[in-house]
Enzyme design. Structure first.
Site, short mmCIF file in Angstrom:
data_model
loop_
_atom_site.label_atom_id
_atom_site.label_comp_id
_atom_site.label_asym_id
_atom_site.label_seq_id
_atom_site.Cartn_x
_atom_site.Cartn_y
_atom_site.Cartn_z
N GLU A 178 -94.35 -26.01 -42.77
CA GLU A 178 -95.41 -27.26 -42.50
C GLU A 178 -96.32 -26.72 -41.50
O GLU A 178 -95.85 -26.64 -40.47
CB GLU A 178 -94.64 -28.31 -41.94
CG GLU A 178 -95.55 -29.66 -41.68
CD GLU A 178 -94.49 -30.71 -40.90
OE1 GLU A 178 -95.29 -31.34 -40.03
OE2 GLU A 178 -93.52 -31.01 -41.41
N ARG A 192 -102.56 -29.41 -35.26
CA ARG A 192 -102.64 -29.04 -33.90
C ARG A 192 -103.27 -27.95 -33.60
O ARG A 192 -103.63 -27.69 -32.45
CB ARG A 192 -101.09 -29.29 -33.32
CG ARG A 192 -100.76 -30.83 -33.17
CD ARG A 192 -99.40 -31.18 -32.39
NE ARG A 192 -98.38 -30.31 -33.14
CZ ARG A 192 -97.68 -29.21 -32.43
NH1 ARG A 192 -97.74 -28.94 -31.15
NH2 ARG A 192 -96.70 -28.72 -33.09
N THR A 248 -99.22 -32.81 -39.10
CA THR A 248 -100.06 -33.70 -38.27
C THR A 248 -101.40 -33.96 -38.73
O THR A 248 -102.58 -33.75 -38.24
CB THR A 248 -100.53 -32.91 -37.00
OG1 THR A 248 -99.03 -32.36 -36.42
CG2 THR A 248 -100.69 -33.81 -35.51
N LYS A 294 -91.37 -39.18 -43.43
CA LYS A 294 -91.01 -38.52 -42.18
C LYS A 294 -90.41 -39.54 -41.34
O LYS A 294 -90.86 -40.45 -41.00
CB LYS A 294 -92.03 -37.88 -41.47
CG LYS A 294 -91.78 -36.92 -40.28
CD LYS A 294 -93.05 -36.14 -40.00
CE LYS A 294 -92.85 -35.43 -38.76
NZ LYS A 294 -94.10 -34.76 -38.36
#
Length: 330
Positions: A49, A53, A77, A137
Site C-alpha cells: 500500500e 503522503r 491515504t 479499513k
C-alpha cells in the site's frame, strides 16, 4: 455498485486474505520502487500500500506494477478523487483512505476502483454499508479499541470485514488475524523509515520473513508411520508406550502413541508415512508455500463445516519419503 465492481472488490479481499499482511509504505525516493518491491517479495509479501503522503506515489506504483505485474500494489491515504484517478491510472489495484469521504467512495466505485475507506465507529460502518461496501479499513486500530472493538461491532454488523491498520505490530498481529471478520492487517513496522532511508533492502526482507513466520506459526505436531495392518500399528504403538510412556489410543484408521506418533492401520499418503505441521491459517500457509515453490495437492483440501475455513492441506512433494500435511492449529 455494479456486479462487476463488487466482483473486483471481492477478488482484492480474497487476495488480501491469502497474504494476511499489507505493508504501508511511504517512499520518498521514486527510483527505489523496484528495489523495495523485490525486498517485499523476497520476504514473502507480494503486496504494498503506497501512501500518497509522499510525492510521486503514483510513479512508485507504476514502477512496482511494471516490474511485478502480479503484485498487489495499491494506493494509501487517497483523500481526493484526483488522487484516486492518478493511482488507478498508474496501475493501482486498490485504494485505501484513513477516513470515509462519501464523494471519494462513490467516485471510485463508479469508476470500478476497489476502495476501502477508513472508519472507527458504528455510525461510519452504517455509512459504508449504505454505500454498498462490506470491506473497510479500521483505523487507527489500536487507538480505536483494537480487536475487542471490532468484535463488539460485528454483532449488529455481521457482514462487514475489516483491515485493521494503526498500531498493529508483530506482537499483536495474530490476535487480530485470529478473528474471522478480519481479512488482513496493514502496518508499517516491516518497512520502517530507517531501513528505507538507509536503503537496507536486506533488513526489510528479514522483517517481512519474520512477520510471515510469526503469522503462520508453523509447528510440527506429529509423525505418521505407514503400517501394513492394524496389528502392526498397535504393536508399534505398544513399543512407544513401553519405551517412552506414550499412551496408546486406538482410532478408526490409526493408532496414536500420545499425540506425537500416529501409526496408520494401512499404508496412507507418503512412501513411509506423513508429517503433520500445525499453522494458524492453512489458507495463508498454502499461499505462502506456493510462493516458496511448493505445490499443494488441491484434492486433499478439507474445510471446517461450520466456518468454511480450510483446515487440512497436503503438499505434492514428499520430504524424505514422508508426505507433509498442514493442519489448523486448535
Amino acid at each position: 455498485m455494479t456486479e462487476n465492481v463488487k466482483a473486483k472488490i471481492d477478488a482484492v479481499v480474497e487476495e488480501f486474505g491469502n497474504i494476511g499482511i499489507v505493508p504501508v509504505i511511504k517512499l520518498d525516493k521514486v527510483e527505489n520502487a523496484e528495489k523495495l518491491a523485490k525486498a517485499l517479495r523476497d520476504g514473502g509479501i507480494n503486496c504494498a500500500e503506497v501512501t500518497f503522503r509522499a510525492k510521486g506515489a503514483d510513479e512508485v506504483i507504476a514502477r512496482m506494477v511494471k516490474a511485478y505485474p502480479d503484485m498487489m500494489v495499491g494506493a494509501g491515504t487517497v483523500l481526493t478523487c484526483e488522487q484516486a484517478d492518478a493511482a488507478y491510472a498508474a496501475g493501482a489495484k486498490f485504494c485505501v483512505a484513513p477516513g470515509l469521504n462519501p464523494k471519494v467512495v462513490k467516485h471510485c466505485l463508479d469508476k470500478g476502483i476497489p476502495f476501502a475507506p477508513g472508519l472507527s465507529s458504528a455510525s461510519e460502518i452504517e455509512q459504508a454499508l449504505e454505500l454498498g461496501l462490506d470491506f473497510v479499513k479500521f483505523f487507527p486500530a489500536e487507538q480505536a479499541g483494537g480487536v475487542a472493538y471490532i468484535k463488539s461491532v460485528c454483532g449488529p454488523y455481521q457482514n462487514m470485514r475489516f483491515m485493521p491498520t494503526g498500531g498493529v505490530s508483530a506482537d499483536n498481529l495474530n490476535s487480530y488475524l485470529a478473528y474471522n471478520k478480519i481479512v488482513c492487517c496493514g502496518g508499517s513496522w516491516i518497512v520502517p523509515a530507517k531501513a528505507l532511508a538507509e536503503e537496507n533492502w536486506d533488513e526489510i526482507t528479514r522483517l517481512c520473513k519474520e512477520a510471515i513466520d510469526r503469522m503462520l506459526g508453523f509447528e510440527m505436531v506429529h509423525v505418521g508411520l505407514n503400517c501394513a495392518n492394524p496389528e502392526e500399528a498397535e504393536a508399534v504403538a505398544d513399543k512407544f508406550e513401553a519405551a517412552f510412556g506414550f499412551k496408546k489410543k486406538v482410532g478408526n484408521s490409526s493408532v496414536f502413541a500420545s499425540t506425537y506418533m500416529e501409526m496408520m492401520k494401512s499404508p496412507f499418503k507418503g512412501d513411509n508415512g506423513h508429517i503433520a505441521i500445525a499453522t494458524n491459517s492453512v489458507k495463508r500457509a498454502v499461499y505462502q508455500l506456493k510462493m516458496r515453490g511448493f505445490e499443494p495437492d488441491e484434492s486433499s483440501f478439507k474445510y471446517d463445516k461450520a466456518t468454511g475455513e480450510m483446515n487440512v492441506a497436503y503438499l505434492k512433494d514428499q520430504f524424505g519419503g514422508f508426505a507433509v500435511h498442514l493442519v489448523k492449529r486448535k
